[in-house]
Design a protein around this motif. Structure first.
Motif, mmCIF file in Angstrom:
data_model
loop_
_atom_site.group_PDB
_atom_site.id
_atom_site.type_symbol
_atom_site.label_atom_id
_atom_site.label_comp_id
_atom_site.label_asym_id
_atom_site.label_seq_id
_atom_site.Cartn_x
_atom_site.Cartn_y
_atom_site.Cartn_z
ATOM 1 N N THR A 183 41.701 45.927 26.021
ATOM 2 C CA THR A 183 41.330 46.053 27.433
ATOM 3 C C THR A 183 39.890 45.617 27.664
ATOM 4 O OG1 THR A 183 42.873 47.911 27.654
ATOM 5 C CG2 THR A 183 41.211 47.647 29.370
ATOM 6 N N SER A 184 38.995 45.980 26.757
ATOM 7 C CA SER A 184 37.591 45.580 26.883
ATOM 8 C C SER A 184 37.440 44.066 26.785
ATOM 9 C CB SER A 184 36.754 46.270 25.804
ATOM 10 O OG SER A 184 36.848 47.673 25.911
ATOM 11 N N LEU A 185 38.158 43.462 25.847
ATOM 12 C CA LEU A 185 38.083 42.005 25.702
ATOM 13 C C LEU A 185 38.663 41.293 26.916
ATOM 14 C CD1 LEU A 185 39.055 41.611 21.925
ATOM 15 C CD2 LEU A 185 36.788 41.379 22.968
ATOM 16 N N GLN A 186 39.713 41.854 27.486
ATOM 17 C CA GLN A 186 40.275 41.261 28.709
ATOM 18 C C GLN A 186 39.277 41.346 29.863
ATOM 19 O OE1 GLN A 186 43.949 43.372 29.292
ATOM 20 N NE2 GLN A 186 45.087 42.123 27.827
ATOM 21 N N GLY A 187 38.592 42.488 29.978
ATOM 22 C CA GLY A 187 37.566 42.600 31.013
ATOM 23 C C GLY A 187 36.428 41.624 30.796
ATOM 24 N N LEU A 188 36.004 41.436 29.533
ATOM 25 C CA LEU A 188 34.953 40.457 29.239
ATOM 26 C C LEU A 188 35.406 39.047 29.585
ATOM 27 C CD1 LEU A 188 32.213 39.723 28.007
ATOM 28 C CD2 LEU A 188 33.321 39.713 25.767
ATOM 29 N N GLU A 189 36.668 38.742 29.297
ATOM 30 C CA GLU A 189 37.185 37.405 29.618
ATOM 31 C C GLU A 189 37.169 37.155 31.123
ATOM 32 O OE1 GLU A 189 41.209 34.681 28.860
ATOM 33 O OE2 GLU A 189 41.217 36.846 28.504
ATOM 34 N N ARG A 190 37.552 38.168 31.891
ATOM 35 C CA ARG A 190 37.538 38.008 33.348
ATOM 36 C C ARG A 190 36.132 37.764 33.868
ATOM 37 N NH1 ARG A 190 40.590 42.535 36.612
ATOM 38 N NH2 ARG A 190 39.628 41.266 38.221
ATOM 39 N N ARG A 191 35.157 38.483 33.317
ATOM 40 C CA ARG A 191 33.774 38.286 33.765
ATOM 41 C C ARG A 191 33.265 36.894 33.393
ATOM 42 N NH1 ARG A 191 35.579 42.071 35.718
ATOM 43 N NH2 ARG A 191 34.700 44.163 35.991
ATOM 44 N N LEU A 192 33.600 36.422 32.200
ATOM 45 C CA LEU A 192 33.163 35.088 31.790
ATOM 46 C C LEU A 192 33.813 34.000 32.648
ATOM 47 C CD1 LEU A 192 33.206 35.474 27.900
ATOM 48 C CD2 LEU A 192 31.219 35.475 29.418
ATOM 49 N N VAL A 193 35.084 34.179 32.971
ATOM 50 C CA VAL A 193 35.760 33.211 33.837
ATOM 51 C C VAL A 193 35.137 33.207 35.227
ATOM 52 C CG1 VAL A 193 37.960 32.688 34.978
ATOM 53 C CG2 VAL A 193 37.928 33.280 32.555
ATOM 54 N N GLU A 194 34.777 34.404 35.711
ATOM 55 C CA GLU A 194 34.132 34.481 37.021
ATOM 56 C C GLU A 194 32.761 33.809 37.009
ATOM 57 O OE1 GLU A 194 32.936 37.947 40.305
ATOM 58 O OE2 GLU A 194 33.899 38.465 38.393
ATOM 59 N N ILE A 195 31.997 33.995 35.937
ATOM 60 C CA ILE A 195 30.694 33.336 35.822
ATOM 61 C C ILE A 195 30.867 31.818 35.777
ATOM 62 C CG2 ILE A 195 28.718 33.014 34.283
ATOM 63 C CD1 ILE A 195 28.995 35.957 33.512
ATOM 64 N N LYS A 196 31.835 31.348 35.018
ATOM 65 C CA LYS A 196 32.075 29.899 34.923
ATOM 66 C C LYS A 196 32.468 29.325 36.280
ATOM 67 C CE LYS A 196 34.850 26.446 32.501
ATOM 68 N NZ LYS A 196 35.270 25.784 33.735
ATOM 69 N N ARG A 197 33.312 30.056 37.019
ATOM 70 C CA ARG A 197 33.722 29.572 38.338
ATOM 71 C C ARG A 197 32.520 29.487 39.280
ATOM 72 N NH1 ARG A 197 36.683 33.540 39.718
ATOM 73 N NH2 ARG A 197 38.508 32.873 38.523
ATOM 74 N N TYR A 198 31.649 30.495 39.207
ATOM 75 C CA TYR A 198 30.453 30.484 40.058
ATOM 76 C C TYR A 198 29.536 29.321 39.694
ATOM 77 C CZ TYR A 198 25.816 31.759 41.739
ATOM 78 O OH TYR A 198 24.584 31.732 42.321
ATOM 79 N N MET A 199 29.334 29.091 38.410
ATOM 80 C CA MET A 199 28.463 28.002 37.982
ATOM 81 C C MET A 199 29.038 26.645 38.382
ATOM 82 S SD MET A 199 25.882 29.506 36.735
ATOM 83 C CE MET A 199 25.044 28.072 36.084
ATOM 84 N N ASP A 200 30.348 26.504 38.312
ATOM 85 C CA ASP A 200 30.971 25.248 38.748
ATOM 86 C C ASP A 200 30.750 25.012 40.238
ATOM 87 O OD1 ASP A 200 31.850 24.755 36.192
ATOM 88 O OD2 ASP A 200 33.844 25.632 36.516
ATOM 89 N N LEU A 201 30.857 26.080 41.037
ATOM 90 C CA LEU A 201 30.636 25.939 42.471
ATOM 91 C C LEU A 201 29.178 25.597 42.782
ATOM 92 C CD1 LEU A 201 32.779 28.935 43.813
ATOM 93 C CD2 LEU A 201 33.364 26.500 43.858
ATOM 94 N N VAL A 202 28.266 26.162 41.976
ATOM 95 C CA VAL A 202 26.851 25.837 42.185
ATOM 96 C C VAL A 202 26.566 24.392 41.815
ATOM 97 C CG1 VAL A 202 24.503 26.365 41.410
ATOM 98 C CG2 VAL A 202 26.093 28.223 41.899
ATOM 99 N N VAL A 203 27.138 23.930 40.714
ATOM 100 C CA VAL A 203 26.931 22.541 40.292
ATOM 101 C C VAL A 203 27.523 21.565 41.307
ATOM 102 C CG1 VAL A 203 27.496 20.838 38.511
ATOM 103 C CG2 VAL A 203 26.784 23.136 37.855
ATOM 104 N N ASP A 204 28.687 21.905 41.865
ATOM 105 C CA ASP A 204 29.314 21.039 42.860
ATOM 106 C C ASP A 204 28.593 21.061 44.200
ATOM 107 O OD1 ASP A 204 31.158 20.447 40.933
ATOM 108 O OD2 ASP A 204 32.666 21.879 41.668
ATOM 109 N N GLY A 205 27.699 22.014 44.408
ATOM 110 C CA GLY A 205 26.996 22.115 45.672
ATOM 111 C C GLY A 205 27.709 22.950 46.706
ATOM 112 N N THR A 206 28.835 23.586 46.327
ATOM 113 C CA THR A 206 29.570 24.429 47.269
ATOM 114 C C THR A 206 28.796 25.697 47.592
ATOM 115 O OG1 THR A 206 31.637 23.582 46.329
ATOM 116 C CG2 THR A 206 31.780 25.544 47.721
ATOM 117 N N LEU A 207 28.146 26.285 46.604
ATOM 118 C CA LEU A 207 27.351 27.500 46.798
ATOM 119 C C LEU A 207 25.885 27.204 46.495
ATOM 120 C CD1 LEU A 207 29.576 30.255 45.109
ATOM 121 C CD2 LEU A 207 29.307 29.804 47.546
ATOM 122 N N PRO A 208 24.982 27.872 47.210
ATOM 123 C CA PRO A 208 23.555 27.671 46.915
ATOM 124 C C PRO A 208 23.147 28.380 45.625
ATOM 125 C CG PRO A 208 23.821 29.327 48.612
ATOM 126 C CD PRO A 208 25.199 28.793 48.350
#
Length: 245
Positions: free
Chosen positions: A118-143
């Motif tokens: 369960t802990s590893l699954q929670g860590l995976e979700r957080r890492l995926v969320e961070i990656k999604r945010y960074m992709d949006l920042v790189v694309d210019g969608t989010l400041p």
């Protein structure tokens, strides 16, 4: 949900919703609670059963800031750190409730493994969320949010340097120790299984011998009742045979 404002011992600090995401009208609802608190908190409680980790997320309403430092009239929710705590009496009550719902058929080791998963699954979700945010920042969608970037940098700084020889040796020694325990456990389990197998075969053999003896006793009941012949009976039989001759 809106608490009763007439409660004497209660202080309103915000409101909560089952979300599971922020909606457009949440800002209007949040504005109503400014009558009870100057900066109320908004908490989203995720009640979905597949949720991993802490099922709450806290937010506060702030004016949006542009990259050039100017403020916009539009307000937006900003995430704030939160934790779930309880009084000692509440913790004792929860422990008593968990005793009733705890599955006694599941071992402690299985419970620990499930918690690790369960802990590893929670860590995976957080890492995926961070990656999604960074992709949006790189694309210019989010400041670019410098506060988030600072937190990510702090997280990366806390990671150990695995290129150091001391760390590599320490991980190797720890892994070998754990694997040795697993190996010894497998050997002990195999020896115990063989021991049980030998005892089972011995018990089955003794049971078969007892069954054969019982069957033989049933087949020759008369001989057992008459009893074995004595030496005197044998001599009398020999004398009788000589007299007949």
């Amino acid at each position: 949900a809106r608490p009763a404002p007439d409660a004497a011992k209660e202080k309103i600090v915000g409101w909560y919703s089952t979300g599971p995401k922020i909606r457009t009208n949440d800002v209007d609802i949040h504005e109503l609670f400014t009558d009870y608190h100057p900066n109320p908190a908004f908490v989203i409680v995720d009640v979905r059963p597949d949720n991993v980790g802490i099922p709450t997320s806290a937010y506060r309403l702030e004016n949006e800031i542009r990259d050039d430092g100017t403020r916009k009239e539009e307000k937006t929710f900003v995430h704030v750190p939160s934790s779930i705590e309880a009084f000692e009496a509440e913790e004792i009550g929860v422990e008593h409730l968990l005793r009733d719902v705890k599955d006694n058929t599941v071992s402690t080791l299985a419970t620990q493994v499930a918690e690790k998963i369960t802990s590893l699954q929670g860590l995976e979700r957080r890492l995926v969320e961070i990656k999604r945010y960074m992709d949006l920042v790189v694309d210019g969608t989010l400041p670019v949010n410098h506060e988030i970037m600072g937190l990510l940098q702090d997280s990366f700084n806390l990671l150990p340097n695995l290129n150091l020889e001391d760390y590599v040796k320490a991980f190797a020694v720890k892994t070998n120790d754990m694997m040795l325990v697993v190996y010894l456990s497998s050997l002990i389990r195999s020896v115990v299984a063989l021991h049980d197998l030998i005892n089972n075969k011995r018990a089955m053999k003794e049971a078969e011998q007892a069954a054969d003896a019982a069957a033989a006793a049933k087949a020759n009941p008369k001989k057992e009742k008459e009893g074995p012949e004595t030496g005197t009976d044998k001599e009398e039989d020999k004398e009788n045979a000589k007299a007949k001759k």
